[in-house]
Design an enzyme around this catalytic site. Structure first.
Site, mmCIF file in Angstrom:
data_model
loop_
_atom_site.group_PDB
_atom_site.id
_atom_site.type_symbol
_atom_site.label_atom_id
_atom_site.label_comp_id
_atom_site.label_asym_id
_atom_site.label_seq_id
_atom_site.Cartn_x
_atom_site.Cartn_y
_atom_site.Cartn_z
ATOM 1 N N CYS A 10 -6.708 -17.067 -56.252
ATOM 2 C CA CYS A 10 -7.422 -16.076 -57.052
ATOM 3 C C CYS A 10 -6.752 -16.113 -58.415
ATOM 4 O O CYS A 10 -5.670 -15.557 -58.589
ATOM 5 C CB CYS A 10 -7.315 -14.685 -56.428
ATOM 6 S SG CYS A 10 -7.997 -13.403 -57.499
ATOM 7 N N CYS A 36 -6.578 -12.322 -60.040
ATOM 8 C CA CYS A 36 -5.731 -11.236 -59.512
ATOM 9 C C CYS A 36 -5.044 -11.742 -58.252
ATOM 10 O O CYS A 36 -4.199 -12.631 -58.343
ATOM 11 C CB CYS A 36 -6.499 -9.931 -59.324
ATOM 12 S SG CYS A 36 -8.027 -9.983 -58.388
ATOM 13 N N SER A 37 -5.409 -11.214 -57.092
ATOM 14 C CA SER A 37 -4.684 -11.604 -55.884
ATOM 15 C C SER A 37 -5.591 -11.553 -54.664
ATOM 16 O O SER A 37 -5.125 -11.285 -53.560
ATOM 17 C CB SER A 37 -3.484 -10.668 -55.693
ATOM 18 O OG SER A 37 -3.924 -9.326 -55.669
#
Lengths: 202, 219, 219, 202
Positions: free
Chosen positions: D105, D108-109
């Site tokens: 990603c 972000c995460s």
């Protein structure tokens, strides 16, 4: 804060680090502290935006010089005695009724030292460098310069060794002004493109 | 490399904040930092491209969290270490532990005025003809080199028009890495705001940048 | 906005460094940070898009210089202040100075298992037909919106092929800014490495990402 | 260091900041500390990569399940009891002799919590997020996974709410292994794509 991070702690740390480095290099015979003094004095007292203002004022009053400046700015500016570091390859870009120019270096801090001196902190900082290519009108408006949509805004990103000097428009009401009086109206920002030349005092 | 220095079009850095009084230097150490950097450049180990690459190779936290001349000093120190003119032990002790290697190249105070007034022009004569001419449509390269380059990320892959042919200049992607000067044709390319940013471009805006021939292909 | 979070293709962050033991949490405060973030989300002031936007709006020095859950806590605090559930005075004193406004929405311990198992699906039914189909060639938008977006900088302006039609999902560019869910068709787009990085792409590599219809135009 | 900045000073500061925030929110009646305990316990003990390993192992031994996983991963995975936050929309991507998949990603995460639990620090950190879309083969080789140029590498950038689970190839020498024995060979990294399933012990 991040725009110009001069916390007390950085100041103290940097003072110590730079002093140590200068001491080491001096002891090793690699640098001459007097040469540093000379460099500093040059950019504090000799090379600065008054050079550029003289170029602009002359371009306003001397059509031949103006033509020479358009043709080969490096040579024209050198003819006034302004040569050297960070001014080896100059180009003058001329504002007009429907053309505004503004200069940036998105990748570092390229700036025409010979005519403007050392760049201000904002010019070298991430906010200006990141934003002015994306939203030049918004950035200029924050400098107090709001341009009509009929004015083309050209942003010059100094990605090579060519250095750009903006030639602002000559202000109205300056007929008969001599070069010295005109040069007083030429601000540093007007030669970066984040301002205009000053109107004469009424 | 698209390092922390490659800022065009990025967001999050806040407003442009001119200083109230705009001093040329904010402390004595800034003066010494400028002078040290110029004097050490005279030793001849690196040129302006390697010097820029040393700065842009700093970690983003360091690059964004340091003031301008602090970046210079950190990068200068790295270059001096790399070329064996300063050691970690010397930095830790604050004293020279061995003589300098290139002390013969030391810039003397008396030479400063001449050195600054002469500068270091980047144009070189070569005989190869220019591949592009005024008015040519070109596409800027999509290459994402791992080393130094002067093609900003925001312009990669975009189409523009040649508005000036500058001559042949030192190629920074090579010079920064000790691969010689490899002089290459340099052009100014004009790119419409809408080509860069689509409909989010401001009306009637253009970006012009200087690009070496190796960054360009016909479009 | 192409903020500090938009990392694809950037350089300078160093090697990937898996931890030796890879603990789920490194300290108790990380556990509480995760829990606080999930519990505060249940208050209903913001969704995942606004939450992401709060994190990516941190200054790059903060974003790159903070550990993961520190970013979460800093962004969570900003959201709570913005919605009037926590004041600067409370943070300074470490004590509540006024009752919470949405205490009725407090997530109870007994509800946690259900809330986590249910999640928050992003698909929505709309009747508008999809503009693109499997195999269509599309160009990803060059738009550089000033607010939240999920189109990474490295893919903007690039050409790809639709490899999946996911249905209609909440549009983050709107939802992050309180402009409603505006459900929009979502696709997977396959982009060749060479389209992204030219000849500096590694051999035989492809990137696939999910893109909403408003990020796409026919190519 | 920057990859995971856990200096002592950050630890102390964060402990104090988070404790203050929890105290304030608890006093205001906005959060229930026992709910936080429950959330933490869920991701420490219940939801983790063993879920994903069970999915992969079943896909290896049960062709109908494998087909269902290809057709609608969300439903297939839900049929095994794995549903919820950060797994609302699942897609399984299958490795093969000439196809390797790896998930990131960049923005972000995003990570499939329901089948893999919470992501490791390296997955959430700038080095992985910045590099794997540009030089996936180099990043994978640093994980010890060197792929031939005849293998297509597909990097899945999780830019929406769809979460990707890599189904690694079943290792050779596992004929007759049951699901439980196979699941032991399925590492978390093999389901992100930064590794392969383990070879069985000889």
């Amino acid at each position: 804060m991040h725009d110009h991070p001069h916390h007390g702690s950085e100041l103290d740390e940097m003072t110590a680090r730079v002093k140590a480095l200068e001491t080491i290099l001096t002891e090793k015979g690699l640098i001459d502290p007097a040469a540093i003094d000379e460099i500093v004095e040059t950019y504090e007292t000799k090379v600065g935006p008054r050079n550029g203002a003289a170029v602009v004022a002359r371009a306003w009053v001397d059509p031949d010089f103006c033509a020479a400046l358009k043709e080969d700015a490096t040579a024209a500016i050198a003819s006034m005695g302004f040569t050297g570091r960070q001014g080896e390859h100059m180009q003058a870009v001329f504002n007009g009724k429907t053309q505004h120019n503004v200069v940036v270096c998105t990748l570092c801090s390229c700036y025409p030292w010979t005519v403007l001196g050392l760049p201000p902190v904002w010019y070298k900082s991430p906010p200006y460098r990141s934003r002015v290519v994306l939203e030049p009108r918004k950035v200029l408006s924050e400098f107090g310069l709001t341009l009509g949509d009929d004015v083309e805004v050209t942003v010059w990103d100094s990605t090579a060794e060519v250095r750009y000097l903006v030639i602002p428009e000559r202000p109205a009401g300056t007929d008969g002004f001599d070069s010295a009086a005109l040069a007083d109206l030429v601000t540093r920002d007007s030669m970066i493109g984040t301002g205009l030349a000053l109107e004469p005092a009424p | 490399m698209m390092g922390p220095h490659d800022l065009g079009g990025r967001a999050g850095f806040g407003p442009v904040l001119p200083e109230e009084d705009e001093p040329i230097f904010h402390a004595d150490w800034e003066k010494r930092a400028l002078g040290l950097t110029l004097c050490c450049g005279a030793l001849g180990y690196w040129g302006i491209d390697a010097s820029r690459h040393a700065r842009e190779s700093l970690h983003p936290v360091t690059y964004y969290g340091s003031s301008y001349y602090a970046i210079w000093i950190t990068a200068l120190t790295a270059l001096l270490i790399r070329h064996g003119e300063v050691s970690e032990a010397e930095l830790a002790s604050g004293k020279a532990l061995a003589p300098g290697k290139r002390s013969d190249s030391k810039m003397q105070a008396a030479a400063v005025a001449d050195v600054l007034a002469k500068g270091a022009p980047a144009d070189r004569d070569i005989t190869a003809p220019a591949a592009f001419a005024m008015g040519d449509r070109v596409r800027l390269s999509k290459l994402s080199p791992r080393g130094h380059t002067r093609l900003p990320g925001y312009a990669r892959g975009k189409i523009g028009v040649v508005t000036k042919v500058h001559g042949t200049h030192v190629f920074p992607d090579a010079a920064a890495h000790g691969q010689g000067e490899q002089p290459t044709w340099l052009y100014t390319i004009s790119i419409a705001g809408t080509e860069l940013w689509g409909a989010t471009a401001e009306p009637c805006t253009t970006v012009r940048l200087d690009a070496w021939e190796r960054y360009l292909e016909p479009a």
